[in-house]
Design an enzyme around this catalytic site. Structure first.
Site, PDB file in Angstrom:
ATOM      1  N   CYS A 174     -75.864   7.263  15.500  1.00 19.22           N
ATOM      2  CA  CYS A 174     -75.176   7.786  16.378  1.00 19.22           C
ATOM      3  C   CYS A 174     -76.008   7.163  17.557  1.00 19.22           C
ATOM      4  O   CYS A 174     -75.069   6.811  18.937  1.00 19.22           O
ATOM      5  CB  CYS A 174     -75.737   9.469  16.451  1.00 19.22           C
TER       6      CYS A 174
ATOM      7  N   HIS B 218     -76.255  12.279  24.038  1.00 23.07           N
ATOM      8  CA  HIS B 218     -77.634  10.773  24.057  1.00 23.07           C
ATOM      9  C   HIS B 218     -77.459  10.164  25.305  1.00 23.07           C
ATOM     10  O   HIS B 218     -75.732   9.640  26.140  1.00 23.07           O
ATOM     11  CB  HIS B 218     -77.581  10.387  23.172  1.00 23.07           C
TER      12      HIS B 218
END
Length: 223
Positions: free
Chosen positions: A13, A130
């Site tokens: 990710c 993130h």
């Protein structure tokens, strides 16, 4: 991917959102080197880490001591509430974590270029999305306006780069969206051809589910 036979693995990710921004930059200017620091949400670990964060916040609000909080279903290496943990996945020889080496190795594989990447990956007390501070040394010098133009035209990227409070990418803004958000675009004056980017993306969507769907849709479109 179009010639590949068998399973296509979804990248890590934290790598996905970075290479979305690196690709158009590399295509236009070339990249010599990348230095990245990540600020990764607890949902990247899973539901138990999300539960840990909520439990610790609840415990601290009730004036519990650290040891009492840490003993209640902890899955992360340390307390995450009101804290940062520079430790994602296991430590390897040389002092890097497995997560940090994934970013280095997967970037080369995805970009099909031998681009040196060095990373520091940090878990932060954020639920979803993130964030990454990315320093890029270019092969060819480029102005901030030119880099901004290239990124603005790239698929899957939204540039938020106004120098005003709240006019830049943040985890809360990216949550629930499929785009990769880029801002804080500026020159690195310590090297001849350096540029800084701030990249934020929903790790559960672009970093996982949505990216897998987009890969499948692309493959089906070429059948």
């Amino acid at each position: 991917a179009f010639k590949h036979k068998g399973i296509i693995a979804n990248p890590n990710c934290s790598t996905i959102q970075m290479v979305v921004a690196l690709k158009p930059i590399h295509d236009n200017f070339g990249i010599k080197r990348v230095v990245v620091s990540t600020y990764q949400s607890v949902s990247g670990w899973g539901k138990q880490a999300v539960d840990q964060l909520w439990a610790e916040i609840s415990g601290i609000s009730k004036n519990k001591k650290y040891r009492e909080i840490a003993s209640e279903g902890r899955v992360l290496p340390s307390q995450i509430a009101f804290n940062l943990i520079p430790h994602i996945d296991i430590f390897l020889d040389g002092g890097y974590t497995k997560e940090e080496m994934k970013m280095a190795n997967e970037t080369k594989k995805i970009m099909r270029a031998d681009i040196p990447v060095t990373a520091t990956c940090v878990r932060v007390p954020v639920l979803i999305s993130h964030s990454e501070a990315v320093n890029i040394e270019l092969d060819k010098d480029a102005s901030v306006s030119r880099v901004r133009e290239v990124l603005s035209k790239a698929p899957g990227i939204k540039v938020l780069d106004e120098l005003e409070p709240g006019k830049y990418p943040m985890p809360l803004f990216a949550e629930g969206k499929d785009d990769t958000f880029v801002g804080r675009i500026r020159k690195d004056y310590t090297v001849k051809s350096g540029i800084w980017l701030w990249i934020v993306s929903d790790n559960l969507r672009k970093g996982a589910a949505s990216n897998a769907v987009q890969i499948a849709e692309l493959l089906l479109s070429r059948r």
